[in-house]
Design a protein around this motif. Structure first.
Motif, PDB file in Angstrom:
ATOM      1  N   ASN A 172       0.845  -1.242  -0.012  1.00  0.00           N
ATOM      2  CA  ASN A 172      -0.028   0.021  -0.002  1.00  0.00           C
ATOM      3  C   ASN A 172       0.755   1.183  -0.016  1.00  0.00           C
ATOM      4  O   ASN A 172       1.912   1.050   0.658  1.00  0.00           O
ATOM      5  N   ALA A 173       0.251   2.438  -0.562  1.00  0.00           N
ATOM      6  CA  ALA A 173       0.852   3.624  -0.210  1.00  0.00           C
ATOM      7  C   ALA A 173      -0.012   4.384   0.802  1.00  0.00           C
ATOM      8  O   ALA A 173      -0.961   4.026   0.949  1.00  0.00           O
ATOM      9  N   VAL A 174       0.723   5.335   1.540  1.00  0.00           N
ATOM     10  CA  VAL A 174       0.072   6.104   2.619  1.00  0.00           C
ATOM     11  C   VAL A 174       0.294   7.429   2.341  1.00  0.00           C
ATOM     12  O   VAL A 174       1.098   7.952   1.690  1.00  0.00           O
ATOM     13  N   ILE A 175      -0.752   8.272   3.022  1.00  0.00           N
ATOM     14  CA  ILE A 175      -0.699   9.780   3.037  1.00  0.00           C
ATOM     15  C   ILE A 175      -0.949  10.088   4.375  1.00  0.00           C
ATOM     16  O   ILE A 175      -1.918   9.880   5.166  1.00  0.00           O
ATOM     17  N   SER A 176       0.083  10.783   4.891  1.00  0.00           N
ATOM     18  CA  SER A 176       0.223  11.424   6.180  1.00  0.00           C
ATOM     19  C   SER A 176       0.934  12.717   6.163  1.00  0.00           C
ATOM     20  O   SER A 176       1.637  13.115   5.157  1.00  0.00           O
ATOM     21  N   MET A 177       1.074  13.295   7.331  1.00  0.00           N
ATOM     22  CA  MET A 177       1.742  14.656   7.499  1.00  0.00           C
ATOM     23  C   MET A 177       3.285  14.284   7.598  1.00  0.00           C
ATOM     24  O   MET A 177       3.543  13.249   8.488  1.00  0.00           O
ATOM     25  N   ARG A 178       4.267  14.832   7.119  1.00  0.00           N
ATOM     26  CA  ARG A 178       5.609  14.797   7.304  1.00  0.00           C
ATOM     27  C   ARG A 178       6.369  16.247   7.127  1.00  0.00           C
ATOM     28  O   ARG A 178       5.991  16.951   6.337  1.00  0.00           O
ATOM     29  N   ASP A 179       6.657  16.631   8.311  1.00  0.00           N
ATOM     30  CA  ASP A 179       7.564  18.031   8.446  1.00  0.00           C
ATOM     31  C   ASP A 179       6.438  19.166   8.075  1.00  0.00           C
ATOM     32  O   ASP A 179       6.702  20.081   7.627  1.00  0.00           O
ATOM     33  N   GLY A 180       5.124  18.852   8.696  1.00  0.00           N
ATOM     34  CA  GLY A 180       4.001  19.796   8.506  1.00  0.00           C
ATOM     35  C   GLY A 180       3.395  19.867   7.103  1.00  0.00           C
ATOM     36  O   GLY A 180       2.561  20.754   6.651  1.00  0.00           O
TER      37      GLY A 180
END
Length: 417
Positions: free
Chosen positions: A202-210
């Motif tokens: 799977n690929a994911v979508i989340s916050m990274r470094d704001g």
């Protein structure tokens, strides 16, 4: 009365019985013309992959009329064939050439009369101990493969046999080089090396470094590394232009670090590839609620040179909307042991949920920009501030004018005195 009861019972049976009505098979044009709101099940369309999870492209070429182009590049055509066809062609080419030259050797012996003087010590044949087609076939194999058992040999009294020997030797060398080279290239193809390059399920979508980011993970199962490894990604999605042109499977580049150099990988341990969702990203206006409604596919391509052979290797995979998890991160797989780092590939595909806003990157940017502005800011306040500045400037100009008038009056009084 009984008829009414029977009619009611039959109606209840029709309502309660799970009867499945099979729709007739319609042609393609008729299926496209059907209304889209027939039912929810009909509205749900299965997304057809452009590239499968194993990296194979799900495209079939049909109605190819110029098939002669495959013969002009016969070497690549043979290499691309499946193993069973390749082995069949390999055996058939050698067998046909041996039979063909064996037939010619037999014809030379037959036309010279060698068959009529078998066992005659005073007769010098073209090929010694050649007494039939089978022996001619064996002599052809010995000649082309340069085995040379020493029992059947060509004599110097047969010029046509000498010419045929030269022709078969040259053609045999060409056939050996072509077929052995084809088999060697097929064996050493880097396609099998790509089997040890893995992508996360799977690929994911989340916050990274704001910032909202789309991420997926890649890894190499072998200890020998991929040299000059690079990663790129494409968004496959149909679009319609402003002029009304429909472009099926339009390809849009997804930036995974091209400008910063992050797309060039040192693939020793598994890496998480990140795509920042900004204004140039095709996911700029997609939120968590809108993502399942999108019909798109992300194709990721990892390529580099095999360290052992120096040949270019390419591995591919894809992610559809159902394989993109919003609000998740990948589980760490790298741990520090006594003097070395260990990679746990059991957790390679695992993810865990994290706190992620459900808004699109565009909405997050708009909310952030509104939060940075003053609370009392408005167009009217700006106009009031501008009017106050103009009033202050007018008052200052008036004071300056009064001061100048007073100076002039004083000068006149002094002159009168």
């Amino acid at each position: 009365m009984a008829a009414n009861v029977l009619e009611e019972d039959s109606m209840e049976q029709d309502i309660e019985s799970p009867v499945t009505i099979h729709q007739p098979k319609l042609p393609k044009q008729a299926r496209e013309d059907l209304p889209k709101n027939i039912s929810k099940e009909c509205a749900k369309r299965k997304i057809q992959r452009y590239v499968r999870k194993d990296g194979k492209c799900n495209v079939h070429h049909g109605n190819v009329r110029e098939t002669y182009r495959y013969l002009t590049d016969i070497f690549t055509t043979l290499v691309d064939l499946k193993w069973r066809f390749n082995l069949l062609i390999f055996v058939m080419v050698y067998t046909v050439t041996w039979l063909f030259f064996g037939m010619i050797w037999w014809l030379i012996a037959y036309m010279r009369g060698d068959m009529d003087h078998i066992g005659d010590s005073t007769w010098t044949p073209c090929v010694s101990n050649l007494n039939g087609f089978v022996s001619a076939f064996l002599f052809s194999i010995e000649t082309e493969t340069t085995i040379g058992y020493g029992y059947r040999v060509i004599t110097d009294k047969c010029p046509e046999g000498i010419i045929l020997l030269l022709v078969q030797s040259v053609l045999g060398s060409i056939v050996n080089a072509f077929m052995v080279g084809c088999m060697f290239v097929k064996i050493s193809q880097p396609k099998k090396r790509a089997e040890t390059l893995v992508f996360s399920t799977n690929a994911v979508i989340s916050m990274r470094d704001g910032k909202l980011c789309l991420m997926f993970r890649v890894g190499d199962l072998r200890n020998s590394h991929i040299v000059e490894a690079s990663i790129r990604a494409k968004l496959i999605k149909s679009k319609q232009t402003k002029e009304g042109e429909f472009i099926p499977l339009n390809q849009t580049d997804i930036n995974v670090g091209y400008y910063t150099g992050d797309d060039r990988l040192f693939l020793v341990s598994p890496l998480i590839i990140s795509h920042e969702i900004n204004q140039q990203s095709p996911f700029w206006e997609i939120s968590k609620a809108q993502l399942p409604k999108e019909e798109l596919e992300i194709v990721v391509i990892l390529e580099g040179m095999v360290e052992a052979t120096g040949m270019t290797c390419q591995a591919r995979s894809s992610y559809i909307t159902s394989e993109i998890l919003w609000g998740y991160r990948f589980t760490p797989v790298l741990t520090l042991e006594d003097g070395f780092y260990e990679v746990d590939y059991n957790s390679f595909h695992e993810t865990y949920e994290t706190n992620t806003p459900v808004y699109s990157a565009k909405e997050l940017a708009e909310m952030a920009s509104r939060a940075e502005l003053p609370l009392t800011w408005s167009v009217s306040s700006k106009l009031d501030q501008h009017a106050e500045l103009e009033t202050e400037e007018d008052d200052k100009n008036q004071e300056d004018q009064n001061e100048r008038n007073g100076d002039v009056a004083n000068l006149e009084n002094e002159s009168k005195v």
